[in-house]
Design a protein around this motif. Sequence first.
Motif, PDB file in Angstrom:
ATOM      1  N   ALA B  93       0.850  -1.181   0.038  1.00 38.20           N
ATOM      2  CA  ALA B  93      -0.022  -0.043   0.283  1.00 38.20           C
ATOM      3  C   ALA B  93       0.865   1.036   0.018  1.00 38.20           C
ATOM      4  O   ALA B  93       0.679   2.286  -0.802  1.00 38.20           O
ATOM      5  CB  ALA B  93      -0.852  -0.025   1.319  1.00 38.20           C
ATOM      6  N   VAL B  94       1.903   1.128   0.734  1.00 38.55           N
ATOM      7  CA  VAL B  94       2.764   2.084   0.847  1.00 38.55           C
ATOM      8  C   VAL B  94       3.236   2.522  -0.558  1.00 38.55           C
ATOM      9  O   VAL B  94       3.559   3.601  -1.068  1.00 38.55           O
ATOM     10  CB  VAL B  94       4.003   2.060   1.986  1.00 38.55           C
ATOM     11  N   LEU B  95       3.808   1.428  -1.063  1.00 41.73           N
ATOM     12  CA  LEU B  95       4.416   1.672  -2.403  1.00 41.73           C
ATOM     13  C   LEU B  95       3.587   2.214  -3.616  1.00 41.73           C
ATOM     14  O   LEU B  95       3.826   2.958  -4.440  1.00 41.73           O
ATOM     15  CB  LEU B  95       4.891   0.061  -2.926  1.00 41.73           C
ATOM     16  N   VAL B  96       2.152   1.466  -3.665  1.00 40.78           N
ATOM     17  CA  VAL B  96       1.199   1.918  -4.669  1.00 40.78           C
ATOM     18  C   VAL B  96       0.436   3.166  -4.390  1.00 40.78           C
ATOM     19  O   VAL B  96      -0.284   3.782  -5.088  1.00 40.78           O
ATOM     20  CB  VAL B  96       0.461   0.745  -4.860  1.00 40.78           C
ATOM     21  N   ALA B  97       0.872   3.801  -2.981  1.00 33.83           N
ATOM     22  CA  ALA B  97       0.314   5.106  -2.611  1.00 33.83           C
ATOM     23  C   ALA B  97       0.564   6.468  -3.474  1.00 33.83           C
ATOM     24  O   ALA B  97       0.056   7.254  -3.704  1.00 33.83           O
ATOM     25  CB  ALA B  97       0.217   5.289  -1.075  1.00 33.83           C
ATOM     26  N   LYS B  98       2.034   6.107  -3.968  1.00 34.92           N
ATOM     27  CA  LYS B  98       2.496   7.154  -4.643  1.00 34.92           C
ATOM     28  C   LYS B  98       1.743   7.170  -6.131  1.00 34.92           C
ATOM     29  O   LYS B  98       1.268   6.217  -6.595  1.00 34.92           O
ATOM     30  CB  LYS B  98       4.113   6.977  -5.027  1.00 34.92           C
ATOM     31  N   ASN B  99       1.692   8.451  -6.670  1.00 35.75           N
ATOM     32  CA  ASN B  99       1.234   8.695  -7.865  1.00 35.75           C
ATOM     33  C   ASN B  99       2.199   8.345  -9.100  1.00 35.75           C
ATOM     34  O   ASN B  99       2.565   9.377  -9.725  1.00 35.75           O
ATOM     35  CB  ASN B  99       0.616   9.980  -8.071  1.00 35.75           C
ATOM     36  N   LEU B 100       2.507   6.993  -9.189  1.00 34.45           N
ATOM     37  CA  LEU B 100       3.362   6.840 -10.356  1.00 34.45           C
ATOM     38  C   LEU B 100       2.542   6.551 -11.640  1.00 34.45           C
ATOM     39  O   LEU B 100       1.318   6.135 -11.397  1.00 34.45           O
ATOM     40  CB  LEU B 100       4.014   5.470  -9.994  1.00 34.45           C
ATOM     41  N   ALA B 104      -2.756   2.782 -11.088  1.00 36.40           N
ATOM     42  CA  ALA B 104      -4.186   2.439 -10.915  1.00 36.40           C
ATOM     43  C   ALA B 104      -4.242   1.012 -11.476  1.00 36.40           C
ATOM     44  O   ALA B 104      -4.905   0.186 -10.863  1.00 36.40           O
ATOM     45  CB  ALA B 104      -5.052   3.179 -11.823  1.00 36.40           C
ATOM     46  N   VAL B 105      -3.418   0.589 -12.336  1.00 36.73           N
ATOM     47  CA  VAL B 105      -3.520  -0.840 -12.932  1.00 36.73           C
ATOM     48  C   VAL B 105      -3.091  -1.922 -11.770  1.00 36.73           C
ATOM     49  O   VAL B 105      -3.747  -2.803 -11.690  1.00 36.73           O
ATOM     50  CB  VAL B 105      -2.747  -1.085 -14.096  1.00 36.73           C
ATOM     51  N   PHE B 106      -1.815  -1.200 -11.120  1.00 31.12           N
ATOM     52  CA  PHE B 106      -1.389  -2.095 -10.181  1.00 31.12           C
ATOM     53  C   PHE B 106      -2.380  -2.506  -9.106  1.00 31.12           C
ATOM     54  O   PHE B 106      -2.645  -3.454  -8.513  1.00 31.12           O
ATOM     55  CB  PHE B 106      -0.220  -1.699  -9.419  1.00 31.12           C
ATOM     56  N   ARG B 107      -3.247  -1.193  -8.703  1.00 31.17           N
ATOM     57  CA  ARG B 107      -4.187  -1.358  -7.823  1.00 31.17           C
ATOM     58  C   ARG B 107      -5.197  -2.339  -8.140  1.00 31.17           C
ATOM     59  O   ARG B 107      -5.638  -2.958  -7.141  1.00 31.17           O
ATOM     60  CB  ARG B 107      -4.608   0.091  -7.347  1.00 31.17           C
ATOM     61  N   ALA B 108      -5.775  -2.213  -9.103  1.00 26.66           N
ATOM     62  CA  ALA B 108      -6.883  -3.000  -9.581  1.00 26.66           C
ATOM     63  C   ALA B 108      -6.287  -4.562  -9.647  1.00 26.66           C
ATOM     64  O   ALA B 108      -7.097  -5.416  -9.062  1.00 26.66           O
ATOM     65  CB  ALA B 108      -7.209  -2.575 -11.047  1.00 26.66           C
TER      66      ALA B 108
END
Lengths: 416, 299
Positions: B93-100, B104-108
């Motif tokens: 979550a810490v890694l994907v919280a960044k707006n890279l 959104a694809v990873f989150r999904a």
Amino acid sequence: MKRTLKALTLGLALAASTASAQTTVTFWTWYLSPKFDGYIKDTITAFEKANPGIKVQWFDKQDSMVQDFIASVNLGSAPDVVNLNIDETQKAAQNGFLSAVNGLTSPSTLRATFYPQSLSNFTSGGNTYAYPWYGWLNEGVLLYNPDLFKKAGLTRPPRTASEMLSYAKTIKDKTGAYAWVPALKDPNTASFLGYFYAEGLPVTDASGKAAFNTPQHANLLAQYVTLYRGGYIPEDAVRREAFQLATELYAQNRVAMIIGGPQALTRIKDTNPSLYAKTVVTGAPLGKAFLQTGGSMGLVIPKASKNPQAAAKLAAFFTNNANQLAFAKVVPVVPTTLGAQTSAQFKTTSSDPIARATALVGASGRLINPGYKAPGNSDDLYKNFNDNIEAALLGKKTAQKALADAATYWNANLKK
Amino acid sequence: MPHWRQTLMSYTFLAPALILLAVFTFYPLLYGAYLGFTEYNGARFANNLPPQWVGVKNFETVLSDPLFRTALGNSVKYLLVVPALQLASLAVAVLVAKNLPGIAVFRAAYYIPVITSVSLAAVMWEWVFNREGTLNWLLGALHLTTPEAAFGWLNSEQWAFWAVMLVTFWRGFGYYMVLYLAGLQAIPEELEEAAILDGANAWQRFWSVTVPLMRPTILLCTLLSTIAALRVLEEVLVLTNGGPLNSTYTALMYVYAKAFQGFDFDYGLASAAGLIVALVALLLSALNFRLFHRDGEQA
């Protein structure tokens, strides 16, 4: 005006009386929709035509059938006719969920319609609790892959159960494929007991106590243990239902034989048509007792049904000879009616595997017998029995110790 | 507005929720607890007989049943998934919280297992754990095993438990990650900026700013995950049915078998077993509160 009013009143009264005479029967089948919708709906239409006062509401249940049944009894909305297998019927009857059908249809009519063994399969405590419906024979036919046989250097199918065991080694060693998938511990039943029955070894004594812990029983189990531990039986066979696993592996050329009914062929035809076309169908090997095992569905009338008489009519209609034979034309099932023995539809010869298999077993409904009857508290007893079979197969117990432990548990926890 | 009218209005607004809770939560809970002290089996049920009070007999029967003891032991052992699941989902979550870009694809992708039906997941994991499955192929490719030494992971008494736990991990991961993401997004940016100005590096900011502020979310996720681990049922049922040799048989499977499998059901025994599991869950929840909710602090 007066005359018109009179006619109107009479018309209304007539309509009301017709409406009140209309009975709705709720009918639950098990895993038959959508594949057999046509047959079920046509039969219901024929029944309603023959019985204008009865309307049928049909629902097909799948996984949750038993839970839904129990819940519906609790909610006061029990179905009127329910499709259960032998084991579940015995359990439901033992717990008092069902009406005895010999109280709804005369025993002489039942005897004139069904094989004695078919009725016996659904009889508990002297009462019959289901109208026997379609059935199947576990050792009805043997299907085999001729290419794998050729590769293994085998010229003919096995003729006895012990020959079958010896084929397991030959086929695996020479082809890498398994010979067949035995029903070691199918979920929710105690399938290995069927092997004892087929070998003429008793499952229970006259008082219902376990009698499967003799050295002869242990010797038979030990033969399967040796095969399993030697890698001659798929290791998934301790975890998965044998028939499902067998049809899956056969279609992949990883199992050489299937012992069972023609229904296995229906799946192979769908998944591997070329293998289906060359599959050879023949009589299955039998154990020393020369007995068949098999199962059947029945139609039961719940005690909580609000229309038992109409329900009995519907159940009797669906299970009569003509309708069972018609069903056997749609799907290769084995009718449980006496009349099926002489039916011309099972005398036809054809090179099509399904037709051949159906012809081989169709008139043999009299032989359908699971080999054991669900004991009281069967869910617990079956689980313990299967756990012990598994312990033997996985080398945690000797065959003799596993059966002795299962028998001890069985006798201590058996409810009459 | 007078005080009594305010009170009345508050309860009026609360009433629908309270009624629903009373009907669908509190009543079944209390009735279930009551059934634990009664004999209420298939035969009594079918014959319209009411539950019969038997005191603590069901608890004695359940606790003396070796199968239940094994099952409860397995359920407690299953809690090992909790720290692994929480650490991994917080870290990701810490890694994907960044707006890279493409985040959104990873989150999904991480969330897909949460919405995948368990039966479909079971088929997929069967392919992974089979003797000829993906896992053995991978181990073979890495020269960690040979085809002769390969085995079906779900058929192994030593490994089936961990294999099923991996599926639980896979199914829960995305769910907790989303909760952690929500928690992370609620942290005021000024705090992070202040820490940067103070010269804190990324690791120091994570430990000194993120983790303390995430404590309520961590407590919530750990609690949910602990209860879910104790109640694990579906994946065990479809993948191993509790085997081999009951090595994956969990306490909830025992409750399920006693309550819902067939006409031989026994609501009394099932309720007693369920109450014991609930008691263990309560004790572990209390422990979680002690660990994550310091005295005097708002969690």
